[in-house]
Design an enzyme around this catalytic site. Structure first.
Site, PDB file in Angstrom:
ATOM      1  N   LYS A  73       0.838  -1.208   0.000  1.00 45.54           N
ATOM      2  CA  LYS A  73       0.000   0.000   0.000  1.00 45.54           C
ATOM      3  C   LYS A  73       0.874   1.261   0.000  1.00 45.54           C
ATOM      4  O   LYS A  73       0.662   2.162  -0.814  1.00 45.54           O
ATOM      5  CB  LYS A  73      -0.899   0.001   1.243  1.00 45.54           C
ATOM      6  CG  LYS A  73      -1.590   1.322   1.499  1.00 45.54           C
ATOM      7  CD  LYS A  73      -2.501   1.278   2.702  1.00 45.54           C
ATOM      8  CE  LYS A  73      -1.842   1.554   4.020  1.00 45.54           C
ATOM      9  NZ  LYS A  73      -1.538   2.958   4.298  1.00 45.54           N
ATOM     10  N   ASN A  74       1.828   1.320   0.929  1.00 50.24           N
ATOM     11  CA  ASN A  74       2.571   2.573   1.087  1.00 50.24           C
ATOM     12  C   ASN A  74       3.493   2.867  -0.093  1.00 50.24           C
ATOM     13  O   ASN A  74       3.716   4.027  -0.430  1.00 50.24           O
ATOM     14  CB  ASN A  74       3.344   2.576   2.410  1.00 50.24           C
ATOM     15  CG  ASN A  74       2.406   2.732   3.607  1.00 50.24           C
ATOM     16  OD1 ASN A  74       1.228   3.076   3.439  1.00 50.24           O
ATOM     17  ND2 ASN A  74       2.908   2.469   4.795  1.00 50.24           N
ATOM     18  N   ARG A 113      -3.960  10.517   4.628  1.00 52.36           N
ATOM     19  CA  ARG A 113      -2.725  11.120   5.102  1.00 52.36           C
ATOM     20  C   ARG A 113      -1.686  11.213   3.969  1.00 52.36           C
ATOM     21  O   ARG A 113      -0.987  12.199   3.815  1.00 52.36           O
ATOM     22  CB  ARG A 113      -2.180  10.264   6.255  1.00 52.36           C
ATOM     23  CG  ARG A 113      -0.769  10.551   6.656  1.00 52.36           C
ATOM     24  CD  ARG A 113      -0.640  11.890   7.343  1.00 52.36           C
ATOM     25  NE  ARG A 113       0.772  12.245   7.489  1.00 52.36           N
ATOM     26  CZ  ARG A 113       1.190  13.394   7.976  1.00 52.36           C
ATOM     27  NH1 ARG A 113       0.329  14.306   8.357  1.00 52.36           N
ATOM     28  NH2 ARG A 113       2.469  13.651   8.076  1.00 52.36           N
ATOM     29  N   CYS A 134      -5.234   8.351   9.289  1.00 50.59           N
ATOM     30  CA  CYS A 134      -5.422   7.672  10.572  1.00 50.59           C
ATOM     31  C   CYS A 134      -5.156   8.620  11.738  1.00 50.59           C
ATOM     32  O   CYS A 134      -4.247   9.435  11.717  1.00 50.59           O
ATOM     33  CB  CYS A 134      -4.469   6.479  10.679  1.00 50.59           C
ATOM     34  SG  CYS A 134      -5.096   5.015   9.896  1.00 50.59           S
ATOM     35  N   ARG A 169       1.385  13.986  13.659  1.00 48.90           N
ATOM     36  CA  ARG A 169       1.847  13.922  12.274  1.00 48.90           C
ATOM     37  C   ARG A 169       2.103  15.290  11.634  1.00 48.90           C
ATOM     38  O   ARG A 169       1.428  15.692  10.682  1.00 48.90           O
ATOM     39  CB  ARG A 169       0.851  13.121  11.433  1.00 48.90           C
ATOM     40  CG  ARG A 169       0.643  11.724  11.973  1.00 48.90           C
ATOM     41  CD  ARG A 169      -0.168  10.865  11.047  1.00 48.90           C
ATOM     42  NE  ARG A 169       0.619   9.751  10.576  1.00 48.90           N
ATOM     43  CZ  ARG A 169       0.174   8.799   9.774  1.00 48.90           C
ATOM     44  NH1 ARG A 169      -1.037   8.822   9.316  1.00 48.90           N
ATOM     45  NH2 ARG A 169       0.936   7.822   9.414  1.00 48.90           N
ATOM     46  N   PRO A 170       3.059  16.002  12.152  1.00 49.24           N
ATOM     47  CA  PRO A 170       3.382  17.309  11.571  1.00 49.24           C
ATOM     48  C   PRO A 170       4.088  17.169  10.219  1.00 49.24           C
ATOM     49  O   PRO A 170       4.438  16.062   9.818  1.00 49.24           O
ATOM     50  CB  PRO A 170       4.325  17.926  12.603  1.00 49.24           C
ATOM     51  CG  PRO A 170       4.936  16.766  13.297  1.00 49.24           C
ATOM     52  CD  PRO A 170       3.944  15.638  13.245  1.00 49.24           C
ATOM     53  N   ASP A 218       6.696  19.540   9.357  1.00 52.84           N
ATOM     54  CA  ASP A 218       7.802  20.506   9.375  1.00 52.84           C
ATOM     55  C   ASP A 218       9.006  20.042   8.557  1.00 52.84           C
ATOM     56  O   ASP A 218       9.673  20.839   7.897  1.00 52.84           O
ATOM     57  CB  ASP A 218       8.213  20.788  10.839  1.00 52.84           C
ATOM     58  CG  ASP A 218       8.534  19.519  11.611  1.00 52.84           C
ATOM     59  OD1 ASP A 218       7.737  18.555  11.534  1.00 52.84           O
ATOM     60  OD2 ASP A 218       9.577  19.461  12.272  1.00 52.84           O
ATOM     61  N   LEU A 219       9.271  18.743   8.564  1.00 56.00           N
ATOM     62  CA  LEU A 219      10.452  18.249   7.837  1.00 56.00           C
ATOM     63  C   LEU A 219      10.253  18.364   6.326  1.00 56.00           C
ATOM     64  O   LEU A 219      11.180  18.677   5.583  1.00 56.00           O
ATOM     65  CB  LEU A 219      10.754  16.801   8.227  1.00 56.00           C
ATOM     66  CG  LEU A 219      11.010  16.568   9.716  1.00 56.00           C
ATOM     67  CD1 LEU A 219      11.087  15.083  10.041  1.00 56.00           C
ATOM     68  CD2 LEU A 219      12.314  17.269  10.131  1.00 56.00           C
ATOM     69  N   ASP A 243       3.720   0.042  12.378  1.00 56.55           N
ATOM     70  CA  ASP A 243       2.496  -0.475  11.738  1.00 56.55           C
ATOM     71  C   ASP A 243       2.196  -1.930  12.119  1.00 56.55           C
ATOM     72  O   ASP A 243       1.153  -2.457  11.738  1.00 56.55           O
ATOM     73  CB  ASP A 243       2.616  -0.368  10.209  1.00 56.55           C
ATOM     74  CG  ASP A 243       2.412   1.056   9.719  1.00 56.55           C
ATOM     75  OD1 ASP A 243       1.996   1.903  10.522  1.00 56.55           O
ATOM     76  OD2 ASP A 243       2.672   1.314   8.525  1.00 56.55           O
ATOM     77  N   ARG A 274      -9.203   0.131   4.307  1.00 60.28           N
ATOM     78  CA  ARG A 274      -8.231   1.083   3.749  1.00 60.28           C
ATOM     79  C   ARG A 274      -6.929   0.394   3.382  1.00 60.28           C
ATOM     80  O   ARG A 274      -6.230   0.839   2.470  1.00 60.28           O
ATOM     81  CB  ARG A 274      -7.920   2.176   4.792  1.00 60.28           C
ATOM     82  CG  ARG A 274      -9.036   3.170   4.973  1.00 60.28           C
ATOM     83  CD  ARG A 274      -8.621   4.257   5.910  1.00 60.28           C
ATOM     84  NE  ARG A 274      -7.284   4.740   5.534  1.00 60.28           N
ATOM     85  CZ  ARG A 274      -6.577   5.596   6.223  1.00 60.28           C
ATOM     86  NH1 ARG A 274      -7.048   6.083   7.349  1.00 60.28           N
ATOM     87  NH2 ARG A 274      -5.396   5.984   5.809  1.00 60.28           N
TER      88      ARG A 274
HETATM   89  C1  UD1 Z   1       4.596   6.398   6.821  1.00 68.53           C
HETATM   90  C2  UD1 Z   1       3.605   5.294   6.535  1.00 68.53           C
HETATM   91  C3  UD1 Z   1       2.957   4.808   7.827  1.00 68.53           C
HETATM   92  C4  UD1 Z   1       4.026   4.410   8.832  1.00 68.53           C
HETATM   93  C5  UD1 Z   1       5.045   5.532   9.018  1.00 68.53           C
HETATM   94  C6  UD1 Z   1       6.211   5.163   9.923  1.00 68.53           C
HETATM   95  C7  UD1 Z   1       2.835   5.877   4.308  1.00 68.53           C
HETATM   96  C8  UD1 Z   1       1.724   6.330   3.458  1.00 68.53           C
HETATM   97  N1  UD1 Z   1       2.597   5.815   5.632  1.00 68.53           N
HETATM   98  O1  UD1 Z   1       3.868   7.481   7.379  1.00 68.53           O
HETATM   99  O2  UD1 Z   1       2.136   3.689   7.514  1.00 68.53           O
HETATM  100  O3  UD1 Z   1       3.424   4.134  10.073  1.00 68.53           O
HETATM  101  O4  UD1 Z   1       5.582   5.925   7.745  1.00 68.53           O
HETATM  102  O5  UD1 Z   1       6.839   4.029   9.433  1.00 68.53           O
HETATM  103  O6  UD1 Z   1       3.898   5.537   3.827  1.00 68.53           O
HETATM  104  N2  UD1 Z   1       7.349  13.691  11.678  1.00 68.53           N
HETATM  105  C9  UD1 Z   1       7.661  14.975  12.069  1.00 68.53           C
HETATM  106  N3  UD1 Z   1       7.716  15.955  11.101  1.00 68.53           N
HETATM  107  C10 UD1 Z   1       7.485  15.694   9.779  1.00 68.53           C
HETATM  108  C11 UD1 Z   1       7.183  14.375   9.393  1.00 68.53           C
HETATM  109  C12 UD1 Z   1       7.121  13.384  10.366  1.00 68.53           C
HETATM  110  O7  UD1 Z   1       7.864  15.240  13.245  1.00 68.53           O
HETATM  111  O8  UD1 Z   1       7.572  16.617   8.961  1.00 68.53           O
HETATM  112  C13 UD1 Z   1       7.265  12.630  12.706  1.00 68.53           C
HETATM  113  C14 UD1 Z   1       5.860  12.061  12.830  1.00 68.53           C
HETATM  114  O9  UD1 Z   1       5.059  12.824  13.684  1.00 68.53           O
HETATM  115  C15 UD1 Z   1       6.140  10.694  13.396  1.00 68.53           C
HETATM  116  C16 UD1 Z   1       7.462  10.314  12.747  1.00 68.53           C
HETATM  117  O10 UD1 Z   1       8.039  11.526  12.287  1.00 68.53           O
HETATM  118  O11 UD1 Z   1       6.322  10.753  14.768  1.00 68.53           O
HETATM  119  C17 UD1 Z   1       7.334   9.324  11.604  1.00 68.53           C
HETATM  120  O12 UD1 Z   1       6.555   9.868  10.592  1.00 68.53           O
HETATM  121  P1  UD1 Z   1       6.790   9.516   9.043  1.00 68.53           P
HETATM  122  O13 UD1 Z   1       7.943   8.579   8.920  1.00 68.53           O
HETATM  123  O14 UD1 Z   1       6.839  10.797   8.310  1.00 68.53           O
HETATM  124  O15 UD1 Z   1       5.457   8.739   8.715  1.00 68.53           O
HETATM  125  P2  UD1 Z   1       4.525   8.938   7.472  1.00 68.53           P
HETATM  126  O16 UD1 Z   1       5.338   9.172   6.243  1.00 68.53           O
HETATM  127  O17 UD1 Z   1       3.432   9.875   7.804  1.00 68.53           O
END
Ligand code: UD1
Length: 445
Positions: free
Chosen positions: A49-50, A120, A144, A149-150, A152-153, A334, A426
């Site tokens: 999926k991802n 998301r 979800c 889930r910010p 900023d990065l 996950d 989903r």
């Molecule tokens: C993706 C996966 C999700 C999985 C997650 C972690 C998809 C569609 N989803 O989600 O299923 O659970 O990876 O393996 O691929 N964070 C920040 N700032 C940012 C971005 C992220 O602080 O700009 C933090 C998030 O709050 C979280 C952590 O980084 O605590 C991991 O997030 P991230 O790896 O970005 O997950 P997703 O890409 O949203």
């Protein structure tokens, strides 16, 4: 490449619209599980999926044709197909797991709010749209409810490539004066989404981009391989540093097969172990499942790997273990809820530390309704194994929690009703039918 299916045109006619799907979901939003049957048999993993979500966003970068194989026909993917159709791409199913996608000469820079807020992963549209448009308006994503889930990065990285970003009335508004410019970007945390977004933005940027401290998840590597097949120049995906040499356009027509879904396969592995069953997962990449296999073995589950299959069985009583979720190759967040469910009936004390998403313990409350003894303190859950779970009426709070509650139902005495089953749809293709093919008794009502 595109001629074989002449006569089939726009995506909207050929993709079951997400809105229709939502109608189905509301009608059949409960899974009824009659527990106590071990899962036995063989099952084939679906495509990831991802990976697919990111690859569909990457199709925005090309004007060419893409045939994408091993695509899971699940509701998140259908929503994403509808979004990219609204942006100007055309997509239709060639068969049950193959998509034909035609890139657009002109893409729209504005994502449809009603669809994007459901997913998301719609945040992954930002990078490729910024690579193609001077101005974009991307709806802030939903998805979800597992944590803050910010983004900023994503923002910091895109700023370094020359984009200006603001948030206004529920939209991310982006501007870039001309072509994005290659730059060096260090991620404070190896975010999967930020890595993917920046990689997609950088492929059409001018010059070289160096992304440091990036995510190493197999889905990141899959996206890089897909982009390279389209003509991108990306090196290092799967390591801490990704180097992207920008190219003016991605013109190669591509036939590409998505990697197997390690989370879906892992969920079936945990379900097999939790029911005292014996299941072989086919068409998987065993190294992608190693973080789970290692923990299952520690819990006394027998895990036998072949080249592209894994057999899971439980010849001996299970043992308590401790788990910490981490970025890949650490233990996947996950798969954490599913393991919590498994451990709820393992004698002794198991401890889970959730380091990625702070709300991933909501499932504990539902498991307690089924008799589990789980205490949660911040990011730590302490699980005291009970002899068995009892069927109850429970509610999925997110996709993986939903899968975990179905596993709990399979383990439990009596009948379990899992409400909010649309979360499960989903991410899991034909979940109940495939569990039933292994001897389960699960009905969607
Ligand atoms: C993706 C996966 C999700 C999985 C997650 C972690 C998809 C569609 N989803 O989600 O299923 O659970 O990876 O393996 O691929 N964070 C920040 N700032 C940012 C971005 C992220 O602080 O700009 C933090 C998030 O709050 C979280 C952590 O980084 O605590 C991991 O997030 P991230 O790896 O970005 O997950 P997703 O890409 O949203």
């Amino acid at each position: 490449m595109g001629g074989a299916h002449a006569g089939i045109t726009g995506a909207r006619a050929h993709i079951k619209l997400a809105t229709e799907q939502r109608g189905d979901e509301q009608a059949l939003n409960k899974l009824v599980v009659r527990g106590g049957r071990p899962l036995v048999g063989r099952i084939r993993a679906s495509g990831a999926k991802n990976s697919t979500l990111a690859i569909l966003c990457a199709c925005i970068l090309t004007e060419s044709e893409v045939i994408l194989e091993n695509v899971p026909n699940i509701s998140d993917i259908r929503v994403m197909l509808e979004i990219i159709s609204c942006l100007g791409l055309r997509a239709y199913w060639l068969d049950e797991d193959t998509l034909h996608i035609t890139g657009a000469a002109r893409v729209s820079g504005e994502t449809p709010h009603e669809l994007a807020k459901k997913l998301r992963a719609s945040n992954l549209l930002l990078g490729p749209l910024m690579a193609r448009k001077r101005r974009v308006r991307v709806s802030l994503p939903g998805g979800c409810n597992i944590g803050s889930r910010p983004m900023d990065l994503h923002f910091k990285g895109l700023n370094s490539l020359g984009a200006d970003l603001d948030i206004r009335s529920g939209y991310i508004e982006g501007r870039v004066p001309g072509r994005l410019q290659g730059a060096k970007v260090y991620l404070d945390f190896p975010s999967v989404g930020a890595t993917e977004n920046l990689m997609m933005a950088a492929v059409l940027a001018e010059g070289q981009t160096v992304l440091e401290n990036v995510a190493k998840e197999p889905e990141v590597v899959d996206l890089a391989n897909f982009l390279n097949a389209m003509g991108a120049k990306i090196r290092g995906a799967g390591t801490d540093i990704i180097r992207v040499n920008g190219v003016p356009a991605l013109g190669n027509p591509v036939r590409y097969s998505v990697i197997p879904d390690r989370i879906e396969a892992g969920t079936f592995m945990v379900a097999a172990a939790a029911t005292g069953g014996d299941v072989t997962l086919e068409r998987v990449i065993p190294p992608h499942l190693e973080p789970l296999s290692a923990k299952l073995r520690e819990a006394n589950v027998r895990v036998e790997e072949r080249e592209d299959s894994i057999r899971v069985s439980t010849p001996a009583p299970l043992l308590p273990i401790n788990i910490k979720t981490m970025p890949y190759p650490g233990f996947a967040t996950d798969l954490q809820s599913q393991m919590m469910t498994l451990l709820s009936t393992v004698p002794g004390t198991s401890i889970i530390v959730e380091n990625i998403f702070e709300n991933r313990f909501q499932v504990a409350q539902e498991l307690r309704r089924m008799g589990a003894q789980i205490e949660v303190e911040g990011r730590v859950a302490i699980i005291e194994g009970v002899p068995r779970l009892q069927g109850a009426s429970v509610r999925a709070t997110d996709l993986r929690a939903g899968a975990a509650l179905v596993i709990a139902g399979l383990m439990a005495e009596g009948v379990t009703e899992v409400h909010n089953a649309h979360f499960v749809a989903r991410g899991y293709r034909d979940f109940e039918a495939r569990l039933n093919s292994l001897g389960a008794d699960v009905e969607r009502k």
